[in-house]
Design a protein around this motif. Structure first.
Motif, PDB file in Angstrom:
ATOM      1  N   GLU A 120      18.559  32.211  33.195  1.00 52.03           N
ATOM      2  CA  GLU A 120      20.065  32.123  32.658  1.00 52.03           C
ATOM      3  C   GLU A 120      20.654  33.394  33.180  1.00 52.03           C
ATOM      4  OE1 GLU A 120      22.056  32.887  28.475  1.00 52.03           O
ATOM      5  OE2 GLU A 120      20.147  32.440  28.410  1.00 52.03           O
ATOM      6  N   SER A 121      20.282  34.403  33.420  1.00 53.16           N
ATOM      7  CA  SER A 121      20.739  35.695  34.133  1.00 53.16           C
ATOM      8  C   SER A 121      20.954  35.291  35.500  1.00 53.16           C
ATOM      9  CB  SER A 121      19.957  36.747  34.107  1.00 53.16           C
ATOM     10  OG  SER A 121      19.914  37.247  32.422  1.00 53.16           O
ATOM     11  N   ALA A 122      19.984  34.812  36.134  1.00 48.91           N
ATOM     12  CA  ALA A 122      20.173  34.517  37.665  1.00 48.91           C
ATOM     13  C   ALA A 122      21.370  33.439  37.944  1.00 48.91           C
ATOM     14  CB  ALA A 122      18.890  33.803  37.939  1.00 48.91           C
ATOM     15  N   VAL A 123      21.478  32.466  36.981  1.00 51.50           N
ATOM     16  CA  VAL A 123      22.594  31.291  37.353  1.00 51.50           C
ATOM     17  C   VAL A 123      23.833  32.238  36.856  1.00 51.50           C
ATOM     18  CG1 VAL A 123      23.492  29.375  36.341  1.00 51.50           C
ATOM     19  CG2 VAL A 123      21.105  29.343  36.802  1.00 51.50           C
ATOM     20  N   GLY A 124      23.805  32.809  36.015  1.00 45.12           N
ATOM     21  CA  GLY A 124      25.110  33.620  35.537  1.00 45.12           C
ATOM     22  C   GLY A 124      25.530  34.727  36.677  1.00 45.12           C
ATOM     23  N   ALA A 125      24.600  35.300  37.285  1.00 45.77           N
ATOM     24  CA  ALA A 125      24.744  36.186  38.346  1.00 45.77           C
ATOM     25  C   ALA A 125      25.416  35.381  39.516  1.00 45.77           C
ATOM     26  CB  ALA A 125      23.618  37.024  38.701  1.00 45.77           C
ATOM     27  N   LEU A 126      24.941  34.199  39.857  1.00 48.32           N
ATOM     28  CA  LEU A 126      25.403  33.653  41.023  1.00 48.32           C
ATOM     29  C   LEU A 126      26.582  33.035  40.756  1.00 48.32           C
ATOM     30  CD1 LEU A 126      24.675  32.308  43.707  1.00 48.32           C
ATOM     31  CD2 LEU A 126      23.743  30.239  42.511  1.00 48.32           C
ATOM     32  N   ILE A 127      26.959  32.557  39.601  1.00 50.04           N
ATOM     33  CA  ILE A 127      28.397  32.159  39.143  1.00 50.04           C
ATOM     34  C   ILE A 127      29.346  33.246  39.334  1.00 50.04           C
ATOM     35  CG2 ILE A 127      29.866  31.221  37.359  1.00 50.04           C
ATOM     36  CD1 ILE A 127      27.358  29.606  36.380  1.00 50.04           C
ATOM     37  N   SER A 128      28.977  34.342  38.871  1.00 43.69           N
ATOM     38  CA  SER A 128      29.946  35.536  38.780  1.00 43.69           C
ATOM     39  C   SER A 128      30.077  35.827  40.151  1.00 43.69           C
ATOM     40  CB  SER A 128      29.290  36.787  37.869  1.00 43.69           C
ATOM     41  OG  SER A 128      29.847  37.755  38.174  1.00 43.69           O
ATOM     42  N   PHE A 129      29.121  35.866  41.058  1.00 42.78           N
ATOM     43  CA  PHE A 129      29.169  36.158  42.486  1.00 42.78           C
ATOM     44  C   PHE A 129      30.161  35.388  43.378  1.00 42.78           C
ATOM     45  CE2 PHE A 129      27.705  35.858  46.832  1.00 42.78           C
ATOM     46  CZ  PHE A 129      27.913  37.181  47.403  1.00 42.78           C
ATOM     47  N   LEU A 130      30.048  33.852  43.073  1.00 35.13           N
ATOM     48  CA  LEU A 130      30.845  33.029  43.799  1.00 35.13           C
ATOM     49  C   LEU A 130      32.308  32.794  43.337  1.00 35.13           C
ATOM     50  CD1 LEU A 130      28.426  30.059  43.843  1.00 35.13           C
ATOM     51  CD2 LEU A 130      29.074  31.564  45.758  1.00 35.13           C
ATOM     52  N   THR A 131      32.498  33.340  41.915  1.00 35.94           N
ATOM     53  CA  THR A 131      33.759  33.401  41.160  1.00 35.94           C
ATOM     54  C   THR A 131      34.658  34.526  41.727  1.00 35.94           C
ATOM     55  OG1 THR A 131      33.022  32.540  39.291  1.00 35.94           O
ATOM     56  CG2 THR A 131      35.028  33.531  39.030  1.00 35.94           C
ATOM     57  N   MET A 132      33.945  35.830  41.971  1.00 37.26           N
ATOM     58  CA  MET A 132      34.490  36.880  42.507  1.00 37.26           C
ATOM     59  C   MET A 132      35.086  36.601  43.901  1.00 37.26           C
ATOM     60  SD  MET A 132      32.702  40.376  41.351  1.00 37.26           S
ATOM     61  CE  MET A 132      30.936  39.625  40.981  1.00 37.26           C
ATOM     62  N   LEU A 133      34.141  36.067  44.837  1.00 38.76           N
ATOM     63  CA  LEU A 133      34.607  35.632  46.179  1.00 38.76           C
ATOM     64  C   LEU A 133      35.658  34.498  46.172  1.00 38.76           C
ATOM     65  CD1 LEU A 133      31.326  35.672  48.103  1.00 38.76           C
ATOM     66  CD2 LEU A 133      32.930  37.712  47.447  1.00 38.76           C
ATOM     67  N   GLY A 134      35.403  33.589  45.562  1.00 32.11           N
ATOM     68  CA  GLY A 134      36.507  32.485  45.427  1.00 32.11           C
ATOM     69  C   GLY A 134      37.757  32.730  44.961  1.00 32.11           C
ATOM     70  N   GLY A 135      37.785  33.250  43.537  1.00 36.00           N
ATOM     71  CA  GLY A 135      39.031  33.967  43.119  1.00 36.00           C
ATOM     72  C   GLY A 135      39.977  34.894  43.850  1.00 36.00           C
ATOM     73  N   GLY A 136      38.910  35.726  44.563  1.00 30.04           N
ATOM     74  CA  GLY A 136      39.682  36.806  45.377  1.00 30.04           C
ATOM     75  C   GLY A 136      40.504  36.033  46.600  1.00 30.04           C
ATOM     76  N   ILE A 137      39.962  35.117  47.139  1.00 28.03           N
ATOM     77  CA  ILE A 137      40.384  34.347  48.211  1.00 28.03           C
ATOM     78  C   ILE A 137      41.957  33.740  48.059  1.00 28.03           C
ATOM     79  CG2 ILE A 137      40.128  32.328  49.801  1.00 28.03           C
ATOM     80  CD1 ILE A 137      37.274  33.033  49.914  1.00 28.03           C
ATOM     81  N   ILE A 138      41.744  33.181  46.721  1.00 32.22           N
ATOM     82  CA  ILE A 138      42.953  32.346  46.221  1.00 32.22           C
ATOM     83  C   ILE A 138      44.058  33.172  45.825  1.00 32.22           C
ATOM     84  CG2 ILE A 138      43.733  30.724  44.200  1.00 32.22           C
ATOM     85  CD1 ILE A 138      40.781  29.678  44.559  1.00 32.22           C
ATOM     86  N   PHE A 139      43.572  34.348  44.876  1.00 30.10           N
ATOM     87  CA  PHE A 139      44.713  35.441  44.767  1.00 30.10           C
ATOM     88  C   PHE A 139      45.222  36.124  45.806  1.00 30.10           C
ATOM     89  CE2 PHE A 139      46.161  39.309  42.738  1.00 30.10           C
ATOM     90  CZ  PHE A 139      47.034  38.733  41.823  1.00 30.10           C
ATOM     91  N   GLY A 140      44.240  36.309  46.904  1.00 35.50           N
ATOM     92  CA  GLY A 140      44.875  37.004  48.108  1.00 35.50           C
ATOM     93  C   GLY A 140      45.893  36.028  48.505  1.00 35.50           C
ATOM     94  N   LEU A 141      45.673  34.715  49.005  1.00 40.09           N
ATOM     95  CA  LEU A 141      46.453  33.994  49.774  1.00 40.09           C
ATOM     96  C   LEU A 141      47.816  33.904  48.868  1.00 40.09           C
ATOM     97  CD1 LEU A 141      44.074  30.906  50.361  1.00 40.09           C
ATOM     98  CD2 LEU A 141      45.384  32.438  51.864  1.00 40.09           C
ATOM     99  N   ILE A 142      47.939  33.960  47.674  1.00 43.70           N
ATOM    100  CA  ILE A 142      49.167  33.733  46.849  1.00 43.70           C
ATOM    101  C   ILE A 142      49.916  34.988  46.822  1.00 43.70           C
ATOM    102  CG2 ILE A 142      49.985  33.908  44.377  1.00 43.70           C
ATOM    103  CD1 ILE A 142      47.624  32.362  43.537  1.00 43.70           C
ATOM    104  N   MET A 143      49.104  36.378  46.936  1.00 41.79           N
ATOM    105  CA  MET A 143      49.875  37.510  46.947  1.00 41.79           C
ATOM    106  C   MET A 143      50.365  37.624  48.416  1.00 41.79           C
ATOM    107  SD  MET A 143      49.742  38.806  43.945  1.00 41.79           S
ATOM    108  CE  MET A 143      50.536  40.459  44.606  1.00 41.79           C
ATOM    109  N   GLY A 144      49.716  37.274  49.186  1.00 40.38           N
ATOM    110  CA  GLY A 144      50.121  37.310  50.811  1.00 40.38           C
ATOM    111  C   GLY A 144      51.385  36.714  50.998  1.00 40.38           C
ATOM    112  N   PHE A 145      51.308  35.210  50.681  1.00 44.96           N
ATOM    113  CA  PHE A 145      52.426  34.502  50.733  1.00 44.96           C
ATOM    114  C   PHE A 145      53.684  34.982  50.196  1.00 44.96           C
ATOM    115  CE2 PHE A 145      49.063  31.581  52.554  1.00 44.96           C
ATOM    116  CZ  PHE A 145      49.668  31.315  53.867  1.00 44.96           C
ATOM    117  N   LEU A 146      53.551  35.371  48.757  1.00 49.28           N
ATOM    118  CA  LEU A 146      54.454  35.722  47.888  1.00 49.28           C
ATOM    119  C   LEU A 146      55.209  37.158  48.537  1.00 49.28           C
ATOM    120  CD1 LEU A 146      55.978  35.940  45.251  1.00 49.28           C
ATOM    121  CD2 LEU A 146      54.238  37.414  44.362  1.00 49.28           C
ATOM    122  N   PHE A 147      54.721  38.218  49.279  1.00 46.81           N
ATOM    123  CA  PHE A 147      55.145  39.169  49.955  1.00 46.81           C
ATOM    124  C   PHE A 147      55.615  38.983  51.216  1.00 46.81           C
ATOM    125  CE2 PHE A 147      53.026  41.797  46.608  1.00 46.81           C
ATOM    126  CZ  PHE A 147      53.933  42.775  46.482  1.00 46.81           C
TER     127      PHE A 147
END
Length: 695
Positions: free
Chosen positions: A188-215
């Motif tokens: 349970e901890s291993a799966v949660g850690a993997l999801i958290s890791f992927l969310t951080m990277l994927g979410g960071g990419i999406i939010f970075g694109l939004i901020m980049g094009f906004l600015f």
């Protein structure tokens, strides 16, 4: 803040400047010398008169929210997205898969190594250390890469890996820290850690694109206001970074806290500004930006590394106790880096997804993996009271991780950084290619030819006597002839080398003329980017020994970022991005002008003293024929567009004339003001009148 803090800050900046000058004389890496000097400042600060030196300290907040965004933006802003996507497999594998391999080896393999050596350390503590130390710092090594002339692609791969693995490393660090504080509960901890890791990277990419094009859009809206444009670029780095952290603290979906990577969000936003937003800036701002951010990065790096030295020297743990764990950690990290480079790149070469990466490049990537500021940030973020089950050593978890991290950083700075030049030379990475050798002698010949022309001008202006002129001319004529002979010897019987040099020279002329056309306002951003991308592709083809163009009608694809922008624009705004008649005519006219400029320059080369440098008549005529065909072809297409739109030429001529007059008027006014011919009051009045007229 008290006065001592400010005195400490500015004193450290002054010391950094002295260290920079000293590094040039000693021929040592600047950052390495800064860390050494920072360490030496500690005993100096114990003297009462100099006690203020240690008042300005390296805190997690200062590093994380002030310094780190500056370093990320400065590097990412100058990264070409097309070059990154061409090497995305090597960069991505090293930055994500390679880093995770290193973290796991240091955590799991390291636990066995430490236990055998009589220092039992729990796996979770070493996993946390692995996440901290596995990210590479590009600052010192990239400066050395440039100094010793490392290949552009190798430099790009290393810089790309260093930037992207910062985010991977920090995500892994947060996951490991979370496991240590909340405990490991099986799958349970291993799966949660993997999801958290992927969310951080994927979410960071999406939010970075939004901020980049906004600015980028905001920069476009304030076009012409230089102060606002520069301020927006300053804001995009820090605002994206801090806003990502704020969102991560409050974002909860389905009862689960969702974290985004502030590092990768800032990285992506900065790359968007560098590859998309820079064309929306005023010409003066766009040229100034690299110097502006280069200065900020220089100051930031200077402070970070000198403060790092101060921090290292104040390490709480006894070095006599920590020396063996530090040596074990260094050995583990070195092996982990090798495991994260060689197998991955060997497999990549086997797949053929990218151009093969030579073995000597792999050696340098494994050896040149320096560590720096981000590792210190993560160490400082570890809670002082962090405890872990099974910990039996006499010092705390944080003290242990701080000691082995700082020891590893010292090893990479004092041993690896100082030997990179020698390693590059031994591996033959700094050796000139055949084309570079020819380019070296051709460039020398051109320099001496220009010097000879300048001597004639000085004589005509009576700035040299006949005797001085003859003496200098004899000297430079000899140097010119020697460079030409060396060039011919380097070329030998290879006709392709001269032809490729001519083609590179012609593309350089095209790029310069295209930039002038864009600055004069004759073409729009979309056209400029399309042609610039086309010229970059042709340059890369020549470097690889491929054909420059397949035909005068060859279609060159737009870069991946531009395709993404067009796709989003179509989906979100239902915009039609087809090319209208006016844009098509401007496109062909720009191609016609830059090809015409090349024809003119090549004819000038053929009829000048440079014909001795570019003395392959066949190659010269072949290239002239190509550009004459392009000029004729684009001329015909311009006529075809006009025939179907009779009023278009009149409208475009009027627009071009108006734009040219605006540029001339602005330049004339600026020159009058700069030379103090008119007062500030008159300058403001006239500038306001011009702006009103142009609106």
């Amino acid at each position: 803040m008290n006065l001592e803090v400010f005195l400490s800050l500015f004193s450290l900046m002054l010391i950094s400047l002295a260290v920079f000058l000293l590094s040039k004389k000693l021929k040592l890496p600047y950052t390495v010398l800064l860390v050494i000097v920072g360490s030496l400042l500690v005993p100096l600060s114990h003297i009462e008169f100099f006690s203020f030196i240690s008042s300005f300290q390296l805190t997690p907040e200062l590093l994380f929210f002030v310094f780190l965004p500056i370093l990320i933006f400065e590097s990412a802003y100058n990264m070409n997205i097309r070059h990154v996507t061409e090497n995305i497999y090597s960069i991505g594998l090293l930055a994500v898969v390679g880093l995770l391999i290193s973290v796991l080896f240091i955590g799991i393999g390291g636990s066995y190594i430490f236990e055998i050596a009589g220092f039992p350390v729990p796996i979770l503590a070493l996993l946390l250390f692995g996440a901290i130390i596995s990210s590479t710092d590009p600052v010192a090594v990239l400066a050395l890469f440039k100094e010793y002339g490392a290949p552009h692609r190798l430099t790009l791969i290393f810089e790309g890996e260093s930037l992207f693995n910062d985010s991977t490393s920090f995500a892994a660090f947060l996951v490991a820290l979370d496991l240590m504080t909340k405990g490991y509960h099986g799958s349970e901890s291993a799966v949660g850690a993997l999801i958290s890791f992927l969310t951080m990277l994927g979410g960071g990419i999406i939010f970075g694109l939004i901020m980049g094009f906004l600015f980028a859009k905001l920069i476009e809206k304030v076009h012409g206001n230089e102060h606002l444009e520069i301020t927006l670029t300053l804001l995009v780095a820090h605002f994206t970074f801090i806003l990502t952290e704020v969102i991560s603290e409050h974002l909860v979906i389905g009862g689960h806290e969702i974290r985004l990577s502030s590092i990768i969000a800032t990285l992506i936003a900065s790359m968007v500004i560098g590859n998309f937003g820079r064309y929306k800036m005023s010409p003066d701002v766009e040229e100034y930006m690299e110097k502006f951010w280069g200065y900020f990065a220089f100051v930031t790096n200077s402070l970070v590394f000198i403060l790092m030295g101060l921090l290292f020297a104040n390490l709480a743990i006894d070095l006599n106790v920590a020396i063996w764990p530090i040596l074990l950690a260094i050995a583990t990290v070195v092996v982990g880096r090798a495991l994260s480079v060689y197998p991955i790149l060997w497999l990549l070469n086997m797949t053929g997804k990218e151009r093969p990466i030579p073995r000597n490049w792999m050696h340098l990537l494994a050896w040149g993996s320096l560590r720096g500021s981000l590792a210190i940030v993560m160490v400082l973020l570890i809670p002082d009271d962090l405890a872990i089950e099974g910990w039996t050593l006499s010092f705390s978890v944080k003290q242990f991780i701080a000691a082995v991290t700082i020891g590893s950083i010292y090893f990479t700075l004092l041993i690896k950084a100082t030997t990179i030049g020698k390693v590059m030379h031994v591996l033959g990475i700094d050796a000139l290619t055949e084309m570079e050798q020819v380019g070296y002698y051709k460039s020398k010949a051109q320099i001496y030819d220009k010097s000879l022309q300048k001597l004639d001008q000085l004589l005509a202006n009576q700035q040299l006597t006949e005797e001085q002129h003859d003496s200098l001319k004899k000297r430079y004529q000899s140097l010119y002839q020697l460079a030409c002979l060396d060039c011919k010897a380097a070329i030998g019987d290879s006709g392709s080398l001269t032809e490729n040099m001519l083609r590179t020279y012609a593309l350089g002329v095209e790029k310069e003329e295209l930039k002038d056309i864009f600055l004069r306002g004759e073409i729009e951003e979309k056209i400029y980017k399309k042609i610039s991308n086309m010229l970059s592709i042709q340059t890369e083809r020549i470097k690889r020994g491929q054909q420059q163009v397949t035909s005068v009608d060859e279609h060159f694809p737009i870069d991946s970022l531009e395709r993404f922008v067009l796709l989003i624009s179509r989906i979100a705004f239902w915009r039609d991005h087809g090319v209208n008649a006016e844009e098509l005519y401007r496109y062909y006219r720009a191609l016609n002008k830059i090809s015409g400029k090349v024809v003119k320059e090549l004819n000038a080369v053929e009829n000048s003293s440079l014909s001795e440098v570019f003395d392959d008549k066949t190659a010269l005529q072949k290239l002239l024929a190509l550009y004459k065909n392009i000029q004729a072809n684009t001329g015909d297409k311009m006529l075809s567009v006009i025939q179907h739109n009779q009023e278009l030429l009149t409208r475009l001529n009027e627009a071009t004339a108006s734009q040219s007059l605006t540029v001339v008027q602005a330049e004339t006014l600026d020159k009058l003001h700069k030379n103090e011919v008119i007062t500030n009051k008159l300058y403001i009045m006239l500038r306001h009148e011009l702006e009103q007229k142009n609106y």
